[in-house]
Design a protein around this motif. Structure first.
Motif, short mmCIF file in Angstrom:
data_model
loop_
_atom_site.label_atom_id
_atom_site.label_comp_id
_atom_site.label_asym_id
_atom_site.label_seq_id
_atom_site.Cartn_x
_atom_site.Cartn_y
_atom_site.Cartn_z
N ALA A 49 23.28 13.32 -24.26
CA ALA A 49 22.49 13.66 -23.09
C ALA A 49 21.55 12.50 -22.74
N HIS A 50 20.69 11.78 -21.73
CA HIS A 50 19.81 11.38 -21.75
C HIS A 50 18.80 12.04 -20.67
N ILE A 51 17.67 11.08 -20.60
CA ILE A 51 16.81 11.18 -19.57
C ILE A 51 15.79 9.94 -19.60
N THR A 52 15.64 10.02 -17.93
CA THR A 52 15.03 9.32 -17.65
C THR A 52 12.77 8.93 -18.13
N LYS A 53 12.70 7.93 -17.40
CA LYS A 53 11.65 7.36 -17.70
C LYS A 53 10.80 8.06 -17.23
N ASN A 54 10.46 8.74 -16.80
CA ASN A 54 9.47 9.49 -16.30
C ASN A 54 9.61 11.63 -16.67
N GLY A 55 11.05 11.29 -17.48
CA GLY A 55 11.44 13.32 -18.20
C GLY A 55 12.03 14.22 -16.89
N GLY A 56 12.62 13.38 -15.86
CA GLY A 56 12.94 13.97 -15.17
C GLY A 56 14.50 14.16 -14.97
N VAL A 57 15.56 14.98 -13.94
CA VAL A 57 16.22 15.37 -14.42
C VAL A 57 17.27 14.60 -14.82
N PRO A 58 17.15 14.87 -16.20
CA PRO A 58 17.66 15.10 -17.53
C PRO A 58 19.48 14.73 -17.06
N LEU A 59 20.58 14.14 -17.87
CA LEU A 59 22.21 14.28 -17.70
C LEU A 59 22.60 14.54 -18.66
N TYR A 60 23.89 16.40 -19.26
CA TYR A 60 24.41 16.22 -20.56
C TYR A 60 25.61 15.85 -20.25
N GLU A 61 26.49 15.95 -21.24
CA GLU A 61 27.40 16.03 -21.90
C GLU A 61 28.14 17.39 -21.20
N PRO A 62 29.26 17.87 -20.83
CA PRO A 62 29.40 19.33 -20.81
C PRO A 62 29.32 20.06 -21.26
N SER A 63 30.22 19.84 -22.45
CA SER A 63 30.09 20.74 -23.45
C SER A 63 29.04 20.82 -24.20
N VAL A 64 27.50 20.43 -24.34
CA VAL A 64 26.17 21.07 -24.43
C VAL A 64 25.18 21.61 -23.76
N LYS A 65 26.24 20.90 -22.01
CA LYS A 65 24.96 21.66 -20.99
C LYS A 65 24.71 22.77 -21.53
N GLY A 66 23.55 23.43 -21.36
CA GLY A 66 23.09 25.21 -21.42
C GLY A 66 22.77 25.15 -23.12
N ARG A 67 22.98 24.92 -23.57
CA ARG A 67 23.09 25.04 -25.01
C ARG A 67 21.90 23.81 -26.00
N PHE A 68 22.14 22.50 -25.14
CA PHE A 68 21.21 22.00 -25.94
C PHE A 68 19.86 21.37 -24.33
#
Length: 122
Positions: A49-68
């Motif tokens: 996963a990663h997160i932008t500088k201001n904490g907006g709109v993170p991105l997740y790897e599909p297998s962890v989305k909804g859990r992490f």
């Protein structure tokens, strides 16, 4: 220069939860995108996963989305990774990285911590 220190790993039963922390030293923390990656023995480091500088709109790897869930507190120079519903496939050494680009590739990150081990028993 930015130094990163991860913590929060450990041994947990399948279905359990852990919260990882990545604490940065350096006043330029807010300038970086922060990503979590993991590496299991014999495998390449993979994006989580990663997160932008201001904490907006993170991105997740599909297998962890909804859990992490990734979040950041710029006042504390800290990024968190809340991990729920853990399973054996999540067992790995978890690293946080800091980079200038919104990327899922490890080579795009400039600074890394030493990692924290997560082991999920089934």
């Amino acid at each position: 220069q930015l130094q990163l220190i991860e913590s929060g790993g450990g041994l947990v039963q399948a279905g359990g939860s852990l919260r990882l922390s990545c604490v940065a030293s350096g006043r330029t923390f807010i300038s970086y995108i922060i990503g979590w990656f993991r590496q299991a023995p014999g495998k390449e480091r993979e994006f989580v996963a990663h997160i932008t500088k201001n904490g907006g709109v993170p991105l997740y790897e599909p297998s962890v989305k909804g859990r992490f869930t990734i979040s950041r507190d710029n006042a504390q120079n800290t990024v968190y990774l809340q991990m729920n519903s853990l399973n054996a496939n999540d067992t790995a050494n978890y690293y946080c990285g800091a980079g200038r680009y919104y990327s899922t590739e490890a080579h795009d990150y400039d600074y890394w911590g030493q990692g924290t081990q997560v082991t999920v028993s089934s």
